[in-house]
Design a protein around this motif. Structure first.
Motif, short mmCIF file in Angstrom:
data_model
loop_
_atom_site.label_atom_id
_atom_site.label_comp_id
_atom_site.label_asym_id
_atom_site.label_seq_id
_atom_site.Cartn_x
_atom_site.Cartn_y
_atom_site.Cartn_z
N HIS A 35 -2.47 -7.07 1.75
CA HIS A 35 -3.12 -5.75 1.68
C HIS A 35 -4.10 -5.66 0.49
CE1 HIS A 35 -0.09 -4.64 4.61
NE2 HIS A 35 0.86 -5.00 3.76
N ASN A 94 0.84 -1.19 0.00
CA ASN A 94 0.00 0.00 0.00
C ASN A 94 0.88 1.24 0.00
OD1 ASN A 94 0.83 0.13 2.73
ND2 ASN A 94 -1.00 -0.94 3.40
N VAL A 95 0.33 2.32 -0.49
CA VAL A 95 1.03 3.60 -0.58
C VAL A 95 0.08 4.70 -0.15
CG1 VAL A 95 2.58 2.85 -2.43
CG2 VAL A 95 0.39 3.89 -3.02
N PRO A 96 0.61 5.82 0.32
CA PRO A 96 -0.27 6.93 0.74
C PRO A 96 -1.19 7.38 -0.38
CG PRO A 96 1.95 7.29 1.53
CD PRO A 96 2.02 6.11 0.60
N ASP A 97 -2.44 7.68 -0.02
CA ASP A 97 -3.43 8.16 -0.99
C ASP A 97 -3.48 9.69 -0.93
OD1 ASP A 97 -5.74 8.61 -2.55
OD2 ASP A 97 -7.01 8.46 -0.76
N PHE A 128 -4.79 5.07 2.45
CA PHE A 128 -3.80 4.34 1.67
C PHE A 128 -4.44 3.69 0.44
CE2 PHE A 128 -1.79 4.52 5.80
CZ PHE A 128 -0.45 4.74 5.49
N ASN A 129 -3.71 3.73 -0.68
CA ASN A 129 -4.08 2.97 -1.87
C ASN A 129 -3.45 1.58 -1.78
OD1 ASN A 129 -5.66 4.77 -3.53
ND2 ASN A 129 -3.79 5.96 -3.85
N GLU A 130 -4.21 0.56 -2.15
CA GLU A 130 -3.67 -0.79 -2.20
C GLU A 130 -3.00 -1.00 -3.56
OE1 GLU A 130 -5.45 -0.11 0.99
OE2 GLU A 130 -6.82 -0.11 -0.71
#
Length: 364
Positions: free
Chosen positions: A219, A165-168, A177-179
């Motif tokens: 995730h 996941n990465v910050p949205d 968070f974006n998966e």
């Protein structure tokens, strides 16, 4: 020189495969096709001057193209993309991803009658460079999956590999968070985020078309950004009958639904959870916990509902975890550690629309 003819009431043209050189007929307006000889996925340059053809083209029942490309325009067709990433020679290497793909291929062909030519496989074992699961090839495969999708079509997107996941930064996600899915080259080329997956294979689905995404990765709970997530009852004996659908609000207001079709995602775990590939189920052959438990549940019951399916998968993983704890003695295996709270793996069900999980049958 490009040759054009009218075939089955539809304008067609001859194109040459970039890899093997075979010439074959393809629908005139198509941008992606699969070579009938070497099975490579070929992306054609876009020709905006022929946009009007898309409006007037039609297919007459009973008339078919002489090439495998016909499956791209036949209503009621089945098509699947199966990706298995092992990340060879890295410290993040997985052992079960290719096994997972082979098992899913067998399930689709034998249980759900998917034609062999309609299943596109991407693994690091493939000799064709277009079939290596790089970010470019996975993106192309996803576009091929929905190319020409029509009412009655059944599509499957399967992925076994790492997820993250990465910050949205678009204010879409409730948890911030974006998966993501990790292609084999994710460390240099980047990851594929859920926003892109949704836009590529969810939103184009027309009314009467079906998409199932089965994602065996960490995730992955909302990896398709679908609006409804099913929350089963905590009572494992109820088989999901007392569960409820939870609406996932997209805070930015961006539409995350389909164009009338139904998209369903079955993922290995929640967005905050991790999943594993393990020999806990087979004893010697590594497989993804989600993949193995799903196939076992489908094979045990000829007609299984979504509620029963989720219930069976969750129970299988719980029992495997329980058995591993009992047999481990003083030595706790990595698999047990992975499945202990707060890292307990619970398969997830999400959908573009709500339905009765105790009545709707799982069919691909």
């Amino acid at each position: 020189m490009q040759v054009q003819i009218i075939m089955a009431g539809r304008r067609s043209r001859v194109e040459k495969c970039n890899l093997c050189g075979t010439q074959q007929w393809v629908p005139y307006e198509t941008q992606i096709f699969k070579c009938g000889k070497c099975r490579a996925i070929i992306q054609l340059p876009k020709n905006d001057k022929d946009h009007w053809l898309k409006v007037h083209d039609s297919v007459y029942p009973g008339l078919r193209f002489r090439n495998v490309v016909e499956t791209a325009i036949s209503a009621g067709r089945k098509r699947a993309v199966l990706c298995g990433v092992t990340y060879k020679n890295s410290k993040w290497q997985l052992k079960g991803s290719v096994n997972d793909v082979k098992c899913m291929q067998y399930l689709l062909a034998e249980k759900f009658s998917f034609p062999k030519d309609s299943i596109l496989i991407l693994t690091e074992e493939e000799k064709d460079p277009v079939r290596i699961p790089t970010i470019k090839n996975i993106r192309m495969a996803m576009r091929w999956l929905v190319e020409g999708v029509q009412r009655g079509d059944s599509l499957v997107f399967y992925f076994s590999g790492h997820g993250s996941n990465v910050p949205d930064f678009c204010n879409d996600e409730v948890d911030g968070f974006n998966e993501t899915l990790c292609p084999v080259d994710y460390r240099t080329a980047g990851m594929i985020i859920d926003d892109e997956i949704n836009a590529t294979i969810v939103r184009p689905l027309p009314k009467g078309a079906y998409l199932h995404a089965i994602v065996d990765a960490c995730h992955s709970g909302t990896i398709l950004d679908l609006q409804h997530v099913y929350r089963p009852s905590q009572d494992s004996s109820r088989e999901g009958r007392d569960g409820e659908w939870e609406y996932q609000e997209c805070r930015s207001g961006v539409y995350k639904g389909t164009s009338g079709g139904l998209a369903i995602s079955i993922s290995a775990c929640g967005d905050s959870q991790t999943s594993v590939d393990t020999t806990a189920f087979t004893g010697n052959v590594p497989t993804g916990a989600l993949t193995y438990s799903l196939i076992q549940a489908v094979e045990k019951e000829s007609r299984i509902t979504y509620g029963r399916l989720i219930h069976s998968m969750r129970n299988a993983i719980r029992e495997a975890r329980k058995g591993m704890h009992q047999n481990a003695g003083s030595t706790i295996s990595p698999f047990v550690n992975k499945l202990r709270p707060p890292f307990s793996q619970e398969p997830q069900l999400s959908s573009s629309e709500r339905f009765d999980v105790s009545k709707k049958e799982f069919v691909l």
